[in-house]
Design a protein around this motif. Structure first.
Motif, PDB file in Angstrom:
ATOM      1  N   ILE A 111       0.833  -1.207   0.000  1.00  0.00           N
ATOM      2  CA  ILE A 111       0.000   0.000   0.000  1.00  0.00           C
ATOM      3  C   ILE A 111       0.868   1.257   0.000  1.00  0.00           C
ATOM      4  CG2 ILE A 111      -1.638   1.345   1.389  1.00  0.00           C
ATOM      5  CD1 ILE A 111      -2.881  -1.403   2.198  1.00  0.00           C
ATOM      6  N   ALA A 112       1.928   1.267   0.798  1.00  0.00           N
ATOM      7  CA  ALA A 112       2.801   2.443   0.855  1.00  0.00           C
ATOM      8  C   ALA A 112       3.480   2.708  -0.482  1.00  0.00           C
ATOM      9  CB  ALA A 112       3.850   2.267   1.950  1.00  0.00           C
ATOM     10  N   GLU A 113       3.727   1.657  -1.252  1.00  0.00           N
ATOM     11  CA  GLU A 113       4.414   1.813  -2.544  1.00  0.00           C
ATOM     12  C   GLU A 113       3.474   2.324  -3.642  1.00  0.00           C
ATOM     13  OE1 GLU A 113       7.746   1.599  -5.135  1.00  0.00           O
ATOM     14  OE2 GLU A 113       7.499   1.828  -2.991  1.00  0.00           O
ATOM     15  N   MET A 114       2.157   2.250  -3.422  1.00  0.00           N
ATOM     16  CA  MET A 114       1.200   2.733  -4.424  1.00  0.00           C
ATOM     17  C   MET A 114       1.359   4.243  -4.597  1.00  0.00           C
ATOM     18  SD  MET A 114      -0.324   0.042  -5.496  1.00  0.00           S
ATOM     19  CE  MET A 114      -1.732   0.640  -6.386  1.00  0.00           C
ATOM     20  N   GLY A 115       1.622   4.647  -5.812  1.00  0.00           N
ATOM     21  CA  GLY A 115       1.783   6.065  -6.119  1.00  0.00           C
ATOM     22  C   GLY A 115       3.088   6.657  -5.611  1.00  0.00           C
ATOM     23  N   ASP A 116       3.986   5.818  -5.120  1.00  0.00           N
ATOM     24  CA  ASP A 116       5.259   6.277  -4.584  1.00  0.00           C
ATOM     25  C   ASP A 116       6.216   6.607  -5.725  1.00  0.00           C
ATOM     26  OD1 ASP A 116       6.708   6.643  -2.051  1.00  0.00           O
ATOM     27  OD2 ASP A 116       8.029   5.070  -2.800  1.00  0.00           O
ATOM     28  N   LYS A 117       7.272   7.338  -5.401  1.00  0.00           N
ATOM     29  CA  LYS A 117       8.267   7.729  -6.409  1.00  0.00           C
ATOM     30  C   LYS A 117       8.797   6.527  -7.175  1.00  0.00           C
ATOM     31  CE  LYS A 117       9.866  11.105  -3.242  1.00  0.00           C
ATOM     32  NZ  LYS A 117      10.782  11.263  -2.175  1.00  0.00           N
ATOM     33  N   THR A 118       9.117   5.476  -6.462  1.00  0.00           N
ATOM     34  CA  THR A 118       9.733   4.330  -7.120  1.00  0.00           C
ATOM     35  C   THR A 118       8.729   3.582  -7.998  1.00  0.00           C
ATOM     36  OG1 THR A 118       9.449   3.114  -5.046  1.00  0.00           O
ATOM     37  CG2 THR A 118      11.624   4.033  -5.480  1.00  0.00           C
ATOM     38  N   GLN A 119       7.454   3.591  -7.643  1.00  0.00           N
ATOM     39  CA  GLN A 119       6.451   2.968  -8.498  1.00  0.00           C
ATOM     40  C   GLN A 119       6.257   3.791  -9.771  1.00  0.00           C
ATOM     41  OE1 GLN A 119       2.238   3.097  -7.691  1.00  0.00           O
ATOM     42  NE2 GLN A 119       2.029   0.931  -8.195  1.00  0.00           N
ATOM     43  N   ILE A 120       6.182   5.095  -9.632  1.00  0.00           N
ATOM     44  CA  ILE A 120       6.038   5.971 -10.797  1.00  0.00           C
ATOM     45  C   ILE A 120       7.276   5.860 -11.686  1.00  0.00           C
ATOM     46  CG2 ILE A 120       5.678   8.360 -11.564  1.00  0.00           C
ATOM     47  CD1 ILE A 120       3.277   7.055 -10.032  1.00  0.00           C
ATOM     48  N   ALA A 121       8.445   5.774 -11.070  1.00  0.00           N
ATOM     49  CA  ALA A 121       9.681   5.595 -11.842  1.00  0.00           C
ATOM     50  C   ALA A 121       9.629   4.281 -12.619  1.00  0.00           C
ATOM     51  CB  ALA A 121      10.894   5.625 -10.919  1.00  0.00           C
ATOM     52  N   THR A 122       9.074   3.234 -12.018  1.00  0.00           N
ATOM     53  CA  THR A 122       8.960   1.945 -12.693  1.00  0.00           C
ATOM     54  C   THR A 122       8.061   2.051 -13.920  1.00  0.00           C
ATOM     55  OG1 THR A 122       9.333   0.777 -10.609  1.00  0.00           O
ATOM     56  CG2 THR A 122       8.357  -0.498 -12.400  1.00  0.00           C
ATOM     57  N   VAL A 123       6.959   2.770 -13.797  1.00  0.00           N
ATOM     58  CA  VAL A 123       6.069   2.994 -14.946  1.00  0.00           C
ATOM     59  C   VAL A 123       6.847   3.670 -16.076  1.00  0.00           C
ATOM     60  CG1 VAL A 123       4.040   4.267 -15.785  1.00  0.00           C
ATOM     61  CG2 VAL A 123       3.953   3.130 -13.558  1.00  0.00           C
ATOM     62  N   ALA A 124       7.556   4.745 -15.738  1.00  0.00           N
ATOM     63  CA  ALA A 124       8.297   5.501 -16.755  1.00  0.00           C
ATOM     64  C   ALA A 124       9.435   4.680 -17.353  1.00  0.00           C
ATOM     65  CB  ALA A 124       8.833   6.797 -16.148  1.00  0.00           C
ATOM     66  N   LEU A 125      10.153   3.945 -16.529  1.00  0.00           N
ATOM     67  CA  LEU A 125      11.264   3.134 -17.029  1.00  0.00           C
ATOM     68  C   LEU A 125      10.773   2.005 -17.932  1.00  0.00           C
ATOM     69  CD1 LEU A 125      13.368   3.061 -13.753  1.00  0.00           C
ATOM     70  CD2 LEU A 125      14.136   4.028 -15.945  1.00  0.00           C
ATOM     71  N   ALA A 126       9.650   1.386 -17.579  1.00  0.00           N
ATOM     72  CA  ALA A 126       9.097   0.319 -18.424  1.00  0.00           C
ATOM     73  C   ALA A 126       8.655   0.880 -19.769  1.00  0.00           C
ATOM     74  CB  ALA A 126       7.928  -0.367 -17.713  1.00  0.00           C
ATOM     75  N   ALA A 127       8.074   2.070 -19.756  1.00  0.00           N
ATOM     76  CA  ALA A 127       7.687   2.706 -21.015  1.00  0.00           C
ATOM     77  C   ALA A 127       8.918   3.109 -21.814  1.00  0.00           C
ATOM     78  CB  ALA A 127       6.803   3.917 -20.739  1.00  0.00           C
ATOM     79  N   GLN A 128       9.927   3.617 -21.134  1.00  0.00           N
ATOM     80  CA  GLN A 128      11.154   4.070 -21.803  1.00  0.00           C
ATOM     81  C   GLN A 128      11.894   2.914 -22.476  1.00  0.00           C
ATOM     82  OE1 GLN A 128      12.431   7.118 -22.122  1.00  0.00           O
ATOM     83  NE2 GLN A 128      14.605   6.890 -22.450  1.00  0.00           N
ATOM     84  N   TYR A 129      12.128   1.861 -21.724  1.00  0.00           N
ATOM     85  CA  TYR A 129      12.942   0.762 -22.222  1.00  0.00           C
ATOM     86  C   TYR A 129      12.145  -0.323 -22.934  1.00  0.00           C
ATOM     87  CZ  TYR A 129      16.989   2.668 -19.881  1.00  0.00           C
ATOM     88  OH  TYR A 129      18.030   3.470 -19.508  1.00  0.00           O
ATOM     89  N   GLN A 130      10.854  -0.374 -22.702  1.00  0.00           N
ATOM     90  CA  GLN A 130       9.980  -1.393 -23.287  1.00  0.00           C
ATOM     91  C   GLN A 130      10.534  -2.797 -23.061  1.00  0.00           C
ATOM     92  OE1 GLN A 130       8.798  -0.394 -27.274  1.00  0.00           O
ATOM     93  NE2 GLN A 130       8.536   1.755 -26.741  1.00  0.00           N
ATOM     94  N   ASN A 131      11.008  -3.014 -21.834  1.00  0.00           N
ATOM     95  CA  ASN A 131      11.542  -4.309 -21.445  1.00  0.00           C
ATOM     96  C   ASN A 131      11.060  -4.598 -20.032  1.00  0.00           C
ATOM     97  OD1 ASN A 131      13.092  -6.546 -20.714  1.00  0.00           O
ATOM     98  ND2 ASN A 131      14.747  -5.928 -22.091  1.00  0.00           N
ATOM     99  N   LEU A 132       9.849  -5.105 -19.954  1.00  0.00           N
ATOM    100  CA  LEU A 132       9.165  -5.300 -18.678  1.00  0.00           C
ATOM    101  C   LEU A 132       9.985  -6.129 -17.693  1.00  0.00           C
ATOM    102  CD1 LEU A 132       6.567  -5.025 -16.953  1.00  0.00           C
ATOM    103  CD2 LEU A 132       5.768  -7.119 -18.066  1.00  0.00           C
ATOM    104  N   LEU A 133      10.494  -7.252 -18.121  1.00  0.00           N
ATOM    105  CA  LEU A 133      11.205  -8.152 -17.211  1.00  0.00           C
ATOM    106  C   LEU A 133      12.424  -7.479 -16.590  1.00  0.00           C
ATOM    107  CD1 LEU A 133      11.610 -10.965 -15.960  1.00  0.00           C
ATOM    108  CD2 LEU A 133      12.997 -11.534 -17.966  1.00  0.00           C
ATOM    109  N   TRP A 134      13.296  -6.895 -17.411  1.00  0.00           N
ATOM    110  CA  TRP A 134      14.526  -6.311 -16.878  1.00  0.00           C
ATOM    111  C   TRP A 134      14.263  -5.073 -16.043  1.00  0.00           C
ATOM    112  CZ3 TRP A 134      18.215  -9.368 -16.132  1.00  0.00           C
ATOM    113  CH2 TRP A 134      18.513 -10.388 -17.026  1.00  0.00           C
TER     114      TRP A 134
END
Length: 195
Positions: A111-134
């Motif tokens: 719950i604490a990680e929902m909407g947290d900086k690191t979760q938002i960063a994960t969204v952006a990084l997955a979109a940037q790199y288009q490599n979900l697993l890594w």
């Protein structure tokens, strides 16, 4: 492998002093059982970041390359600013003791990680790199790099780390990623208009 290493490093830096790291300190001090706390943090982070990574990957299907470039570039710049804002635990409930140490940690950390900086960063990084697993493996490792010592060393470590300096380094990296993305430099992450 760039997706893995960048994701690991950025999230490890961004997590320093973050509310979920503060939660790890609090849970460790309260329960004094590091193994179930660490396992619950790992599971909560994997689930949370897998969801975030899927969201980031899905966003790439909704936007054209130029729109996505601007959204990602501005998102990384926003993360650079956000990482400089100190976190606290005001909105995190750590009283879920009826589920035991593992359950309480799993629920509160997720719950604490929902909407947290690191979760938002994960969204952006997955979109940037288009490599979900890594990306998910990297962001999860970054969380563990920051939180495992927090669990074992508790408040003793928190007062000795140069949190402001760590946040500045993370902010500079996020800013550089944002600018590079906006300018279309730093590699082809599937965001170019040419086919």
């Amino acid at each position: 492998m760039d997706a893995f290493f960048v994701s690991t490093g950025l999230v490890a830096l961004a997590e320093m002093g973050d509310r979920t790291q503060l939660l790890a300190f609090l849970l460790a001090a309260r329960y004094r059982k590091p193994i179930p706390i660490i396992l619950a943090i790992l599971l909560a982070t994997l689930a949370n970041h897998a969801f975030a990574g899927l969201l980031g990957t899905w966003l790439t299907t909704l936007m054209g390359p130029q729109t996505l470039r601007w959204v990602l570039g501005l998102s990384f710049i926003a993360m650079a600013i956000w990482v400089l804002i100190p976190d606290d635990l005001d909105n995190t409930d750590t009283h879920a003791t009826r589920y035991g140490v593992f359950g309480a940690t799993l629920i509160t950390f997720f719950i604490a990680e929902m909407g947290d900086k690191t979760q938002i960063a994960t969204v952006a990084l997955a979109a940037q790199y288009q490599n979900l697993l890594w990306v998910v493996l990297g962001t999860t490792l970054g969380m563990m790099i920051a939180n495992v010592p927090a669990v074992y060393l508790g408040d003793k470590l928190a007062h000795k780390l140069p949190i402001k300096a760590i946040h500045m380094v993370a902010a500079v990296i996020f800013l550089a990623l944002g600018i590079a993305t906006l300018l279309g430099i730093g590699g082809d992450f599937g965001l170019t208009d040419s086919g």
